[in-house]
Design a protein around this motif. Structure first.
Motif, PDB file in Angstrom:
ATOM      1  N   MET A   1       1.013  -1.416  -0.010  1.00 35.32           N
ATOM      2  CA  MET A   1      -0.140   0.142  -0.566  1.00 35.32           C
ATOM      3  C   MET A   1       0.904   1.171   0.187  1.00 35.32           C
ATOM      4  SD  MET A   1      -3.207   1.084  -0.201  1.00 35.32           S
ATOM      5  CE  MET A   1      -3.986  -0.076   0.478  1.00 35.32           C
ATOM      6  N   ARG A   2       2.210   1.229   1.121  1.00 34.48           N
ATOM      7  CA  ARG A   2       2.820   2.089   0.444  1.00 34.48           C
ATOM      8  C   ARG A   2       3.739   2.366  -0.317  1.00 34.48           C
ATOM      9  NH1 ARG A   2       5.685  -0.741   5.280  1.00 34.48           N
ATOM     10  NH2 ARG A   2       5.196   0.792   6.960  1.00 34.48           N
ATOM     11  N   LEU A   3       3.696   1.669  -1.245  1.00 37.38           N
ATOM     12  CA  LEU A   3       4.314   2.006  -2.768  1.00 37.38           C
ATOM     13  C   LEU A   3       2.833   3.131  -3.844  1.00 37.38           C
ATOM     14  CD1 LEU A   3       5.983   2.105  -5.528  1.00 37.38           C
ATOM     15  CD2 LEU A   3       5.509  -0.190  -5.688  1.00 37.38           C
ATOM     16  N   LEU A   4       1.742   2.755  -3.831  1.00 39.11           N
ATOM     17  CA  LEU A   4       0.646   3.357  -4.211  1.00 39.11           C
ATOM     18  C   LEU A   4       0.415   4.556  -3.823  1.00 39.11           C
ATOM     19  CD1 LEU A   4      -1.427   2.269  -6.261  1.00 39.11           C
ATOM     20  CD2 LEU A   4      -3.345   1.362  -4.666  1.00 39.11           C
ATOM     21  N   ILE A   5       0.714   4.907  -2.795  1.00 43.69           N
ATOM     22  CA  ILE A   5       0.491   5.729  -1.493  1.00 43.69           C
ATOM     23  C   ILE A   5       1.050   6.463  -2.706  1.00 43.69           C
ATOM     24  CG2 ILE A   5      -0.135   7.516   0.522  1.00 43.69           C
ATOM     25  CD1 ILE A   5      -1.659   4.971   1.534  1.00 43.69           C
ATOM     26  N   THR A   6       2.478   6.120  -2.656  1.00 42.13           N
ATOM     27  CA  THR A   6       3.757   6.931  -3.015  1.00 42.13           C
ATOM     28  C   THR A   6       3.928   7.251  -4.480  1.00 42.13           C
ATOM     29  OG1 THR A   6       4.805   6.243  -1.322  1.00 42.13           O
ATOM     30  CG2 THR A   6       6.332   7.382  -3.108  1.00 42.13           C
ATOM     31  N   SER A 196       2.628  -8.797  -1.915  1.00 40.32           N
ATOM     32  CA  SER A 196       1.954  -8.989  -3.440  1.00 40.32           C
ATOM     33  C   SER A 196       0.658  -7.872  -4.128  1.00 40.32           C
ATOM     34  CB  SER A 196       0.739 -10.539  -3.249  1.00 40.32           C
ATOM     35  OG  SER A 196       1.621 -11.531  -2.591  1.00 40.32           O
ATOM     36  N   LEU A 197       0.846  -7.204  -3.093  1.00 35.41           N
ATOM     37  CA  LEU A 197       0.033  -5.999  -3.906  1.00 35.41           C
ATOM     38  C   LEU A 197       1.678  -5.157  -4.421  1.00 35.41           C
ATOM     39  CD1 LEU A 197      -2.251  -4.249  -3.800  1.00 35.41           C
ATOM     40  CD2 LEU A 197      -1.906  -2.734  -1.887  1.00 35.41           C
ATOM     41  N   ASN A 198       2.666  -4.759  -3.702  1.00 36.51           N
ATOM     42  CA  ASN A 198       3.289  -3.750  -4.179  1.00 36.51           C
ATOM     43  C   ASN A 198       4.078  -4.772  -5.973  1.00 36.51           C
ATOM     44  OD1 ASN A 198       3.860  -2.075  -2.642  1.00 36.51           O
ATOM     45  ND2 ASN A 198       5.184  -3.193  -0.763  1.00 36.51           N
ATOM     46  N   LEU A 199       4.354  -5.913  -6.280  1.00 33.89           N
ATOM     47  CA  LEU A 199       4.697  -6.755  -6.899  1.00 33.89           C
ATOM     48  C   LEU A 199       3.429  -6.308  -7.756  1.00 33.89           C
ATOM     49  CD1 LEU A 199       7.105  -7.994  -8.213  1.00 33.89           C
ATOM     50  CD2 LEU A 199       5.094 -10.094  -7.597  1.00 33.89           C
TER      51      LEU A 199
END
Length: 251
Positions: A1-6, A196-199
């Protein structure tokens, strides 16, 4: 989730700060150097304040740098008439250099980590070996891409040589997914939902870019065909003019 928010936050800030970034680039570069240093320090000595820990995490993990590179890459495939491209195209080089500064901090920090892992497990951990190999390849590609983003170098290089070198951005962007997959593989196989979400975010973004890149290439080819049919003796001119106009837009 952090990647998506970033990704969302960096895209919004790139839009909001496009004009001051173009006018005061050096201030942003110095801020990026400070941010990279703070990210490394606060990773080693985590602060008690949660927001600071989160910022340090996304900086040191390379999420912010990746988001900046993603914005730069997407500008190359958007319609030239789109408001987003017209606003951000003039600062593609600056965004690229900001990403390079931040990723340098990530590379310096995790190079030591990777070497320690390889020293302890050797070739018995294929993910670590592949991750380190892809990281080295990314650095090799990043150097010429970063150097040719500098205004003086870009102008002296000229439109066509610059365009040829910038094609290295394609394998560079693809290798990011390979590198991310290597360090995410173990937690993904272990059932980590966040990994898994980040990938999935990495894969979806790169797949979207690939589709838009093909679409843009086909649109450019269709646009060049009428001009080519008018003067068959200068068939290379439409393509040359296209490359020069794109180069001039960010010069």
């Amino acid at each position: 989730m952090r990647l998506l928010i970033t990704l969302v936050v960096v895209a919004v800030l790139s839009w909001a700060l496009a004009r001051p970034l173009r006018s005061h680039s050096m201030l942003f570069y110095l801020a990026a150097v400070a941010l990279a240093g703070a990210g490394a320090y606060l990773t080693i000595a985590p602060p008690a304040v949660l927001p600071l820990r989160e910022v340090a995490f996304v900086v040191q993990k390379g999420y912010v740098a990746f988001a900046l590179f993603a914005v730069v890459m997407m500008m190359g495939v958007l319609d030239k008439r789109s408001a987003v491209r017209r606003r951000l195209q003039p600062v593609r080089a600056q965004l690229s250099l900001l990403g390079t500064i931040l990723i340098a901090g990530h590379i310096g920090f995790y190079a030591v980590v990777y070497l320690e892992i390889l020293g302890s497990v050797g070739a018995s951990n294929p993910f670590a070996v592949a991750g380190f190999t892809s990281a080295v390849a990314l650095v090799v590609l990043l150097v010429p891409l970063a150097v040719t983003s500098i205004d003086v170098v870009r102008r002296r290089l000229g439109a066509m040589p610059w365009k040829r070198l910038q094609r290295l951005a394609y394998p560079f962007f693809a290798l990011i997914l390979v590198h991310a997959g290597c360090y995410l593989a173990k937690p993904v196989l272990g059932g980590s939902a966040d990994a898994s979400l980040n990938l999935a975010v990495y894969a979806l973004l790169l797949a979207t870019y690939g589709v838009l890149r093909v679409r843009r290439a086909l649109a450019d080819r269709r646009a060049s065909e009428p001009a080519a049919s008018e003067d068959s003796t200068s068939g290379a001119e439409p393509l040359l003019e296209l490359l020069e106009s794109e180069y001039a837009a960010i010069a």
